[in-house]
Scaffold this motif. Sequence first.
Motif, PDB file in Angstrom:
ATOM      1  N   ILE A  42       9.637  -2.040   0.805  1.00 47.98           N
ATOM      2  CA  ILE A  42      10.595  -2.989   0.228  1.00 47.98           C
ATOM      3  C   ILE A  42      11.143  -3.912   1.309  1.00 47.98           C
ATOM      4  CG2 ILE A  42      12.854  -3.178  -0.898  1.00 47.98           C
ATOM      5  CD1 ILE A  42      12.170  -0.539  -2.351  1.00 47.98           C
ATOM      6  N   LEU A  43      11.458  -3.359   2.478  1.00 43.37           N
ATOM      7  CA  LEU A  43      11.966  -4.198   3.568  1.00 43.37           C
ATOM      8  C   LEU A  43      10.896  -5.186   4.032  1.00 43.37           C
ATOM      9  CD1 LEU A  43      14.021  -1.642   5.692  1.00 43.37           C
ATOM     10  CD2 LEU A  43      14.808  -3.229   3.936  1.00 43.37           C
ATOM     11  N   HIS A  44       9.632  -4.751   4.045  1.00 46.97           N
ATOM     12  CA  HIS A  44       8.548  -5.678   4.405  1.00 46.97           C
ATOM     13  C   HIS A  44       8.439  -6.796   3.379  1.00 46.97           C
ATOM     14  CE1 HIS A  44       4.343  -7.123   4.704  1.00 46.97           C
ATOM     15  NE2 HIS A  44       4.525  -6.916   5.999  1.00 46.97           N
ATOM     16  N   LEU A  45       8.615  -6.465   2.104  1.00 46.58           N
ATOM     17  CA  LEU A  45       8.598  -7.487   1.046  1.00 46.58           C
ATOM     18  C   LEU A  45       9.688  -8.517   1.291  1.00 46.58           C
ATOM     19  CD1 LEU A  45       7.296  -8.194  -1.780  1.00 46.58           C
ATOM     20  CD2 LEU A  45       9.202  -6.922  -2.791  1.00 46.58           C
ATOM     21  N   ALA A  46      10.861  -8.058   1.734  1.00 43.78           N
ATOM     22  CA  ALA A  46      11.976  -8.967   1.972  1.00 43.78           C
ATOM     23  C   ALA A  46      11.775  -9.798   3.234  1.00 43.78           C
ATOM     24  CB  ALA A  46      13.277  -8.173   2.085  1.00 43.78           C
ATOM     25  N   ILE A  47      11.195  -9.199   4.275  1.00 42.46           N
ATOM     26  CA  ILE A  47      11.106  -9.870   5.573  1.00 42.46           C
ATOM     27  C   ILE A  47       9.870 -10.753   5.692  1.00 42.46           C
ATOM     28  CG2 ILE A  47      10.853  -9.472   8.060  1.00 42.46           C
ATOM     29  CD1 ILE A  47      12.427  -6.844   7.607  1.00 42.46           C
ATOM     30  N   SER A  49       7.094 -11.203   3.151  1.00 44.65           N
ATOM     31  CA  SER A  49       6.344 -11.717   2.001  1.00 44.65           C
ATOM     32  C   SER A  49       6.965 -13.008   1.477  1.00 44.65           C
ATOM     33  CB  SER A  49       6.295 -10.667   0.886  1.00 44.65           C
ATOM     34  OG  SER A  49       5.618  -9.514   1.320  1.00 44.65           O
ATOM     35  N   THR A  50       6.271 -13.629   0.553  1.00 44.43           N
ATOM     36  CA  THR A  50       6.745 -14.872  -0.049  1.00 44.43           C
ATOM     37  C   THR A  50       7.037 -14.648  -1.525  1.00 44.43           C
ATOM     38  OG1 THR A  50       4.459 -15.539  -0.474  1.00 44.43           O
ATOM     39  CG2 THR A  50       5.481 -16.335   1.558  1.00 44.43           C
ATOM     40  N   SER A  51       7.655 -15.644  -2.138  1.00 45.24           N
ATOM     41  CA  SER A  51       8.032 -15.534  -3.542  1.00 45.24           C
ATOM     42  C   SER A  51       6.802 -15.267  -4.416  1.00 45.24           C
ATOM     43  CB  SER A  51       8.723 -16.817  -4.001  1.00 45.24           C
ATOM     44  OG  SER A  51       9.175 -16.709  -5.329  1.00 45.24           O
ATOM     45  N   GLY A  52       6.966 -14.344  -5.373  1.00 42.42           N
ATOM     46  CA  GLY A  52       5.879 -13.995  -6.275  1.00 42.42           C
ATOM     47  C   GLY A  52       5.218 -12.677  -5.944  1.00 42.42           C
ATOM     48  N   HIS A  53       5.387 -12.192  -4.696  1.00 45.31           N
ATOM     49  CA  HIS A  53       4.812 -10.905  -4.333  1.00 45.31           C
ATOM     50  C   HIS A  53       5.663  -9.774  -4.915  1.00 45.31           C
ATOM     51  CE1 HIS A  53       2.587 -13.339  -1.411  1.00 45.31           C
ATOM     52  NE2 HIS A  53       1.760 -12.310  -1.305  1.00 45.31           N
ATOM     53  N   GLN A  54       5.013  -8.665  -5.215  1.00 39.80           N
ATOM     54  CA  GLN A  54       5.731  -7.521  -5.753  1.00 39.80           C
ATOM     55  C   GLN A  54       5.026  -6.238  -5.360  1.00 39.80           C
ATOM     56  OE1 GLN A  54       5.608  -8.406  -9.985  1.00 39.80           O
ATOM     57  NE2 GLN A  54       3.890  -7.027 -10.298  1.00 39.80           N
ATOM     58  N   ILE A  55       5.750  -5.115  -5.438  1.00 35.39           N
ATOM     59  CA  ILE A  55       5.185  -3.811  -5.145  1.00 35.39           C
ATOM     60  C   ILE A  55       5.567  -2.861  -6.270  1.00 35.39           C
ATOM     61  CG2 ILE A  55       5.123  -4.054  -2.641  1.00 35.39           C
ATOM     62  CD1 ILE A  55       7.736  -2.535  -2.496  1.00 35.39           C
ATOM     63  N   GLN A  56       4.723  -1.842  -6.485  1.00 37.83           N
ATOM     64  CA  GLN A  56       4.959  -0.829  -7.514  1.00 37.83           C
ATOM     65  C   GLN A  56       5.432   0.456  -6.851  1.00 37.83           C
ATOM     66  OE1 GLN A  56       4.662  -1.427 -10.803  1.00 37.83           O
ATOM     67  NE2 GLN A  56       4.011  -3.520 -10.438  1.00 37.83           N
ATOM     68  N   LEU A  57       6.443   1.081  -7.444  1.00 45.43           N
ATOM     69  CA  LEU A  57       6.993   2.332  -6.947  1.00 45.43           C
ATOM     70  C   LEU A  57       6.889   3.401  -8.032  1.00 45.43           C
ATOM     71  CD1 LEU A  57      10.253   1.089  -5.164  1.00 45.43           C
ATOM     72  CD2 LEU A  57       7.991   1.406  -4.186  1.00 45.43           C
ATOM     73  N   PRO A  58       7.148   4.660  -7.680  1.00 43.76           N
ATOM     74  CA  PRO A  58       7.159   5.706  -8.721  1.00 43.76           C
ATOM     75  C   PRO A  58       8.179   5.392  -9.813  1.00 43.76           C
ATOM     76  CG  PRO A  58       7.168   6.674  -6.520  1.00 43.76           C
ATOM     77  CD  PRO A  58       7.362   5.202  -6.333  1.00 43.76           C
ATOM     78  N   ALA A  59       8.048   6.088 -10.932  1.00 46.65           N
ATOM     79  CA  ALA A  59       8.940   5.940 -12.097  1.00 46.65           C
ATOM     80  C   ALA A  59       8.843   4.551 -12.713  1.00 46.65           C
ATOM     81  CB  ALA A  59      10.395   6.245 -11.714  1.00 46.65           C
ATOM     82  N   GLU A  60       7.657   3.914 -12.570  1.00 44.18           N
ATOM     83  CA  GLU A  60       7.404   2.600 -13.176  1.00 44.18           C
ATOM     84  C   GLU A  60       8.421   1.550 -12.734  1.00 44.18           C
ATOM     85  OE1 GLU A  60       7.194   3.488 -17.373  1.00 44.18           O
ATOM     86  OE2 GLU A  60       5.023   3.658 -17.257  1.00 44.18           O
ATOM     87  N   ILE A  61       8.810   1.626 -11.482  1.00 41.25           N
ATOM     88  CA  ILE A  61       9.744   0.653 -10.908  1.00 41.25           C
ATOM     89  C   ILE A  61       8.947  -0.395 -10.142  1.00 41.25           C
ATOM     90  CG2 ILE A  61      11.534   0.335  -9.152  1.00 41.25           C
ATOM     91  CD1 ILE A  61      12.731   2.971 -10.061  1.00 41.25           C
ATOM     92  N   THR A  62       9.278  -1.647 -10.382  1.00 40.60           N
ATOM     93  CA  THR A  62       8.671  -2.770  -9.684  1.00 40.60           C
ATOM     94  C   THR A  62       9.751  -3.481  -8.871  1.00 40.60           C
ATOM     95  OG1 THR A  62       6.972  -3.133 -11.366  1.00 40.60           O
ATOM     96  CG2 THR A  62       7.501  -4.991  -9.948  1.00 40.60           C
ATOM     97  N   VAL A  63       9.408  -3.825  -7.637  1.00 36.52           N
ATOM     98  CA  VAL A  63      10.295  -4.645  -6.810  1.00 36.52           C
ATOM     99  C   VAL A  63       9.551  -5.947  -6.535  1.00 36.52           C
ATOM    100  CG1 VAL A  63      11.681  -4.805  -4.719  1.00 36.52           C
ATOM    101  CG2 VAL A  63      11.262  -2.573  -5.769  1.00 36.52           C
TER     102      VAL A  63
END
Length: 473
Positions: free
Chosen positions: A292-297, A299-313
Amino acid sequence: MIRPGDVAGIAVSGGADSVGLLRIMADLRARLGVRLIVVHFNHQLRGAESDADELFVSALAREHNIECISGTENVAAWARLHACNLEDAARKCRYGFFSELIRDGRITCICVGHTADDQAETVLAKMIRGTGPAGLAGIYPVAEYVTRPLIHIRRAELREFLTSAGQNWREDSSNLDESRLRAKIRARLLPALEQDFQPAIVSHLNNLSALARDDEAFWNALIDQRFAALVSKQKDTFRVAIRDLLKPMDLHGSRQDNHSPLTALTSRLVRRILQELKGERAGFTSRHVDDILHLAIASTSGHQIQLPAEITVARSFDDLLFMRAPLGKAQLSARFDRENIEFHYALTLESQDEQHVDLPEIGTRLRLKVIDWPAMQRDTSIEPFVADWSRLRTPAVVRNWHPGDAFRPQGRLRNRKLKHLMREKRIATRDRRGWPVLTSAGEIVWARGFPVAQEFVAKKDTRKVLAISEEPL
């Protein structure tokens, strides 16, 4: 831990620790001013042995003139159904039973027989499996309705007490199974540490867990404050600005990386958001936080990652969105990409009364009101969102944005595609599909967040205008 007037459930498995707890609490009940109820849960894991434990506990309760409530569950079948290990399944079923008794008002708290040895074993197990500072807190003496009156007493002391009182107990054969980590720590590691390294190791590990709990109390108070100040929620989505999330990592322009001394604050805030979404902290690791921190630092807008419990960031320009889709992955993409949003509502131009158009697809309502022009001084704030009433033609329609839509907002020199205007305004791709626009005879009059089209701007000869406003449903 216990207040006068409480109805305290005493969790008794039949083992030495819980039997010792029952004997001590039975001796103290009058002094404490509490009523006791023995609570036993049969896990059905050891066949006749489990049933014999239940009979033993029931007889012990009668001996002390205490009511006994028993519950049972086929834990092995429950574990298969919920795809978890037996130890975890047993704990969840047992504490689920305790929770039912609390909800039904039959008891006000539940006392369990964890000892100082259990605390030391827990801390060691967490260290072996891998844990952070929060895990070093170990077992909490009080956690919601659960209390642990013996948490500072050694297991050997309890056995001495029971032996001197002539009280027998049941031995759980599964505790001898050293294929389980806790059993191996109890039988081999902890005795070796006491004998060969530090006789006071149990006391030291208990002190360590107490210090960790003090630190966690501080961190929890701080994170509660930051969560309330920085995180917004809309339906099932939490939003936090990246600048706010990373601010603790930016110390007067210092290098932002995962070794910053203040990363602890950021990672805890991330875990708190995930906990709010899932309802519990379990299931998330430091790797998930790092992603998640890598996504914030990086990545660019539009990128996302999947986590357990069907959570998307997902990253949306300068924000991070934390989202959960409880209905499955097939609906997840449709929900987040908004590809399925379509609406088309015709307006009646003959009426000069106020109209409103509900758009349940995007959770908003448009209010359209014909007013005299020029507006009074107090109404000048609405000027960018008014259109010359006389220039509107049928059919007038409120619909979602379509690819290729273009218009010239007031103050612009030429027509621009709405897609490009939304990109300039940093409107996320997932939000554009349901973006509302108002058209007149096929021409765009207004789009959310923009002034009306230049062709429909009120002029000196305008006498009436259509005022456009928006509010949540």
